[in-house]
Design an enzyme around this catalytic site. Structure first.
Site, PDB file in Angstrom:
ATOM      1  N   ARG A 116       0.840  -1.200   0.000  1.00 45.82           N
ATOM      2  CA  ARG A 116       0.000   0.000   0.000  1.00 45.82           C
ATOM      3  C   ARG A 116       0.880   1.258   0.000  1.00 45.82           C
ATOM      4  O   ARG A 116       1.024   1.936  -1.018  1.00 45.82           O
ATOM      5  CB  ARG A 116      -0.935  -0.010   1.238  1.00 45.82           C
ATOM      6  CG  ARG A 116      -2.043   1.038   1.183  1.00 45.82           C
ATOM      7  CD  ARG A 116      -1.665   2.439   1.630  1.00 45.82           C
ATOM      8  NE  ARG A 116      -1.152   2.501   2.997  1.00 45.82           N
ATOM      9  CZ  ARG A 116      -0.597   3.591   3.505  1.00 45.82           C
ATOM     10  NH1 ARG A 116      -0.480   4.704   2.772  1.00 45.82           N
ATOM     11  NH2 ARG A 116      -0.131   3.593   4.745  1.00 45.82           N
ATOM     12  N   ASP A 117       1.551   1.507   1.076  1.00 43.04           N
ATOM     13  CA  ASP A 117       2.333   2.736   1.243  1.00 43.04           C
ATOM     14  C   ASP A 117       3.494   2.789   0.249  1.00 43.04           C
ATOM     15  O   ASP A 117       3.834   3.862  -0.278  1.00 43.04           O
ATOM     16  CB  ASP A 117       2.856   2.785   2.686  1.00 43.04           C
ATOM     17  CG  ASP A 117       3.460   4.119   3.067  1.00 43.04           C
ATOM     18  OD1 ASP A 117       3.595   4.988   2.207  1.00 43.04           O
ATOM     19  OD2 ASP A 117       3.810   4.283   4.254  1.00 43.04           O
ATOM     20  N   HIS A 136       4.773   3.547  13.297  1.00 39.40           N
ATOM     21  CA  HIS A 136       5.098   3.560  11.871  1.00 39.40           C
ATOM     22  C   HIS A 136       6.232   4.577  11.721  1.00 39.40           C
ATOM     23  O   HIS A 136       5.997   5.782  11.792  1.00 39.40           O
ATOM     24  CB  HIS A 136       3.854   3.964  11.070  1.00 39.40           C
ATOM     25  CG  HIS A 136       4.079   4.059   9.597  1.00 39.40           C
ATOM     26  ND1 HIS A 136       3.311   3.379   8.683  1.00 39.40           N
ATOM     27  CD2 HIS A 136       4.992   4.728   8.859  1.00 39.40           C
ATOM     28  CE1 HIS A 136       3.730   3.647   7.452  1.00 39.40           C
ATOM     29  NE2 HIS A 136       4.755   4.472   7.538  1.00 39.40           N
ATOM     30  N   HIS A 168       9.913   6.145  10.014  1.00 36.70           N
ATOM     31  CA  HIS A 168      10.644   6.355   8.765  1.00 36.70           C
ATOM     32  C   HIS A 168      12.144   6.364   9.027  1.00 36.70           C
ATOM     33  O   HIS A 168      12.594   6.610  10.153  1.00 36.70           O
ATOM     34  CB  HIS A 168      10.205   7.660   8.126  1.00 36.70           C
ATOM     35  CG  HIS A 168       8.839   7.578   7.515  1.00 36.70           C
ATOM     36  ND1 HIS A 168       8.354   8.498   6.628  1.00 36.70           N
ATOM     37  CD2 HIS A 168       7.848   6.664   7.663  1.00 36.70           C
ATOM     38  CE1 HIS A 168       7.125   8.157   6.250  1.00 36.70           C
ATOM     39  NE2 HIS A 168       6.799   7.055   6.877  1.00 36.70           N
ATOM     40  N   CYS A 209       6.811   8.558   1.294  1.00 35.83           N
ATOM     41  CA  CYS A 209       6.945   9.917   0.754  1.00 35.83           C
ATOM     42  C   CYS A 209       8.296  10.566   0.982  1.00 35.83           C
ATOM     43  O   CYS A 209       8.375  11.650   1.566  1.00 35.83           O
ATOM     44  CB  CYS A 209       5.888  10.846   1.369  1.00 35.83           C
ATOM     45  SG  CYS A 209       4.265  10.549   0.736  1.00 35.83           S
ATOM     46  N   ASN A 242      10.050   4.916   4.409  1.00 27.44           N
ATOM     47  CA  ASN A 242       9.725   3.921   5.422  1.00 27.44           C
ATOM     48  C   ASN A 242      10.940   3.108   5.848  1.00 27.44           C
ATOM     49  O   ASN A 242      11.845   2.830   5.055  1.00 27.44           O
ATOM     50  CB  ASN A 242       8.676   2.949   4.858  1.00 27.44           C
ATOM     51  CG  ASN A 242       7.295   3.561   4.828  1.00 27.44           C
ATOM     52  OD1 ASN A 242       6.837   4.078   5.833  1.00 27.44           O
ATOM     53  ND2 ASN A 242       6.638   3.506   3.679  1.00 27.44           N
TER      54      ASN A 242
END
Lengths: 305, 305
Positions: free
Chosen positions: B16-17, B209, B211, B242, B251
């Site tokens: 997804r991400d 979550h 990064h 992103c 990520n």
């Protein structure tokens, strides 16, 4: 509770560990320019070169010139230039150039010491003894290579590390640095080994030299901080540290660590903007592909709410 | 003492991400192949797609096809497919395809919520309430975006995070995930925010979550572990998240985290070799430039001494 120190000593190793891994000869003037930029950014201790035989590492053929220039320029200041020395001859040459503190590498793993330095641990320790005997006012840092793992024998028993440190201290070593030579340390291991070393040698200054090969550079730094370490060896841009695959990271980048520490409220004495300017010089003139993160990300300012 | 859990739940967000940040459309069959490889490697919870409008993110135009295929294939197993939904329409579509747990994003920062989702926090919470009211047996994870910092307002006050979580829980959220949306969290902040959230909502499942934009992905993971978090969202190869500069990491890579956790003796249920094979598929067929470290380094086996 995780507790962190108020201040960390950053020992820059880029001009030695980083530059020595670059195949094309870097002009001496460019090396000196980077060194001066790093000092201007606030670095107060730095491995500026290595007194190895120029046939072994041609990049370090200008060791005397570099050391003399830096020592002359910064004599009487609080900046401490370090050099790596592999033996008594190198130590004498470094001393002659004005260096008063050197790094001396011995592996905890016998097999790695044989492969890397072509000596047994005992032979390395005998050479160390001759250095401290002949140059009594030269401070020696013992870099314990393969402290967290060896490419030949795998796991390195804690006792191999402790026995090497004890032998080094008996031979006059002033500072001990645990090195993750092949980038396999994990945070739990760092935390446990540091605690064991500090318990055994509570009064000995202890540093960590950590790699980012598997992305754990800053995680291992954090574990070291939590275990009480306040001295870390890192490299500008992440240069060096013998990455064994193209694109793989070696040394933890100084600017990544400094950014993390400052964000955590830990002082380093380094001006990150000035330091990042030095990273740019390295990228523009020495090594376009850097593995550090801050050169690709932008600095983040915590604006007021 | 640093204490670590015996087991961590890895929530894979790459399909997804990660995929949604790739400009070229990835064939649906290739997406399904990667998803199946990840499941075969031991992933038990994964965001498989996003039910956004295809005009907003064309890469996700096959959301229904992906979700239906994965739900049909793994129904009755212990694998839980997740989907991101931006609104009630998306949630209904996901539900229709067999999805029973969704991620719903709201920013702690009002300005970021407006810029990212074009809604105020209150409007986002009203939409959330309509989802939980209309689909009572759909579990909702609240992704708290900009929990550690916002590109517009800078520092994000802890109270903004706590108030958003409280509002989410009042509207039926089952799980909370604190997201470092722009990669500016530091370990001290992660530790402190997690402890504050756990103190306020001790019974709510809490995930992170994180990064790796500034190299702190695994350091922040370690801080989260030390603060008691046992659920982490990561992405295959480090895809997505992103990154706002070329070459910058987004990520945290699942394989980097799994490698660290296994080295520390923390179980994840994932077979790292099989997982690395999935990373290779992504590199060979979807994105040649990956920011994860393990795809460039080699796996290190701790041989016996």
């Amino acid at each position: 509770m995780m507790e962190f120190p108020a201040r960390v000593e950053v020992v820059e190793v880029g001009p030695r560990d980083g530059f020595q891994n670059i195949k094309t000869f870097i002009p001496t003037a460019m090396k000196l320019q980077v060194i001066e930029q790093l000092i201007a950014a606030g670095v107060r201790k730095m491995e500026v070169t290595s007194f190895v035989h120029p046939k072994a590492i041609p990049q370090m053929a200008d060791a005397a010139e570099i050391a003399e220039a830096v020592c002359a320029k910064h004599q009487g200041t609080d900046f401490v230039p370090l050099a790596l020395v592999p033996n008594l001859v190198g130590a004498k040459n470094a001393y002659r150039c004005g260096i008063r503190e050197v790094a001396y590498v011995t592996s905890a793993s016998e097999q790695h010491n044989l492969a890397n330095i072509n000596r047994t641990r005992e032979q390395s320790l005998a050479e160390l003894a001759s250095i401290t005997a002949e140059l009594p006012d030269l401070k020696v840092r013992l870099d314990v290579a393969t402290a967290f793992g060896c490419p030949f024998q795998g796991r390195v028993n804690e006792n191999l590390v402790l026995s090497l440190i004890e032998a080094g201290l008996q031979r006059g070593v002033a500072t001990v640095v645990l090195c993750d030579t092949i980038g396999v340390a994990n945070p739990k291991q760092v935390y446990n080994l540091v605690r064991a070393v500090r318990a055994a040698f509570p009064d000995v200054p202890l540093g960590l030299h950590l790699h980012d090969t598997r992305g754990m550079g800053l995680a291992n730094t954090l574990a070291g901080l939590a275990a009480g370490v306040t001295m870390f060896e890192t490299s500008v841009g992440g240069l060096g540290g013998c990455p064994f695959a193209p694109g793989a990271a070696g040394n933890t980048a100084t600017e990544d660590m400094v950014n993390m520490l400052h964000a955590m409220g830990v002082d380093t004495g380094i001006d990150l903007d000035k330091y990042l300017a030095a990273v740019q010089t390295v990228r523009d003139h020495i090594q376009p592909e850097l593995t550090g993160h801050m050169v690709k990300a932008c600095k983040y300012e915590n604006l007021s709410e």
